[in-house]
Design an enzyme around this catalytic site. Sequence first.
Site, mmCIF file in Angstrom:
data_model
loop_
_atom_site.group_PDB
_atom_site.id
_atom_site.type_symbol
_atom_site.label_atom_id
_atom_site.label_comp_id
_atom_site.label_asym_id
_atom_site.label_seq_id
_atom_site.Cartn_x
_atom_site.Cartn_y
_atom_site.Cartn_z
ATOM 1 C CB SER A 291 -0.956 -0.037 1.196
ATOM 2 O OG SER A 291 -1.949 0.954 1.094
ATOM 3 C CG ASP A 302 7.571 5.042 -11.944
ATOM 4 O OD1 ASP A 302 8.178 3.964 -12.084
ATOM 5 O OD2 ASP A 302 6.329 5.142 -12.038
ATOM 6 C CE LYS A 316 -5.048 -2.431 1.098
ATOM 7 N NZ LYS A 316 -5.195 -1.027 0.588
#
Length: 425
Positions: A291, A302, A316
């Site tokens: 999460s 990224d 999740k």
Amino acid sequence: MKTKLIALTLLAGLLAFAPRVQAEEAKNPAETYELLNLFGDVFERVRANYVEETSDNDLIEAAINGMLKSLDPHSSYMNKKNYGEMQVQTRGQFGGLGIEVTMENGLIKVVSPIDDTPAFRAGLQTNDYLTHLDGEPVMGLTLEQAVEKMRGKVGSDITVTVRREGQDAFDVTLTRAIIQLRSVRSRAEGEVGYVRITSFSENTSKSLQEAVTKLKEEIGDQLQGYVLDLRNNPGGLLDQAIEVSDSFLDKGEIVSTRSRDPDESQRFNAHPGDITDAKPLIVLINGGSASASEIVAGALQDHGRALLLGTKSFGKGSVQTIVPLSGHGAMRLTTARYYTPSGRSIQATGIEPDILVPQARIEAVETVKGRREADLRGALDQGKNLPVEEPTDDQPPTDQPEMKDYQLLRALDLIKGIAMFGSQK
């Protein structure tokens, strides 16, 4: 009949909180009300004819929870008591054993033990299953019922039966305690700053900044970089995950959430300022990283701000919205999915590390395949174009002197190598 009308009114009221129904789905409201009448008929028959007398409140709560649980593993109903406990937990203090859990195949599954808690000290691990609580089977309980049984008076004991892959079931006796969530810990590892975030609660971002400031003062000009340890971090508050990510980024998107209604989608962006002064950063993740911790790892990966080292995260990537229900507790409803800055969905796929490093032990162990979000019954996007997963060994980090934290050692070596290369350019 009066009770039946009350039940129907409560159920209809709950439906009003659900996402807006698309036009093509609302063409036949008569059919919906026929189904509501069916619910009322079943409710009345159970009240009148079940072998034992039942509580109207328990029946209605069970029906609501069943409806939400049928959607995905993370949607659920919380009565007043459970809702209050959830609010206390997000503030960073609660009573219990100190484990983040979910329900899988009727058993309690340990997502992650929380550092310095009874569960952590007893050696409970990610992917353990609890089959009995004080000798009573877990099978048949809801997650909320199981959690309530694990909580209790501080200082009282509970014996849990643990099923762990490759071992016979065994019992562990734990003493309940007040769980103080100290979500950020730090220390100097030579000329490298080590920061571990165990969960994302209200003060995590502030504690992170204090930890980095302390490391700068302690190590001084020799500081080569940082290791951010998110292993076995089960997640927590979205705003804290965003603030932690922002602490290491100068610009760009951190995460986006996409709902069924495009107008409710959101994007969160970073602000100028990197608290580490752009020093090399390694992020540790494993199968217990879920999460909010996956949001941080995905954003830093990224943007090329950090290298991720360890094993694949839990996966999740769904957003749960807490909807208060006017004096009847609240419901936790999955309303959106998380996407990393590059547009990757975290849900059921997880975050792949840049450098795959399974945790190693001094003694020989068999490699085991950890269970993740995609393995949970009813998980969103289950089985959609998922790659074949290689087995990994996701054992939780430990501070015991007889155990070597191989992943951390690799991260420290990598930071030193990056710093050395940079000094020679």
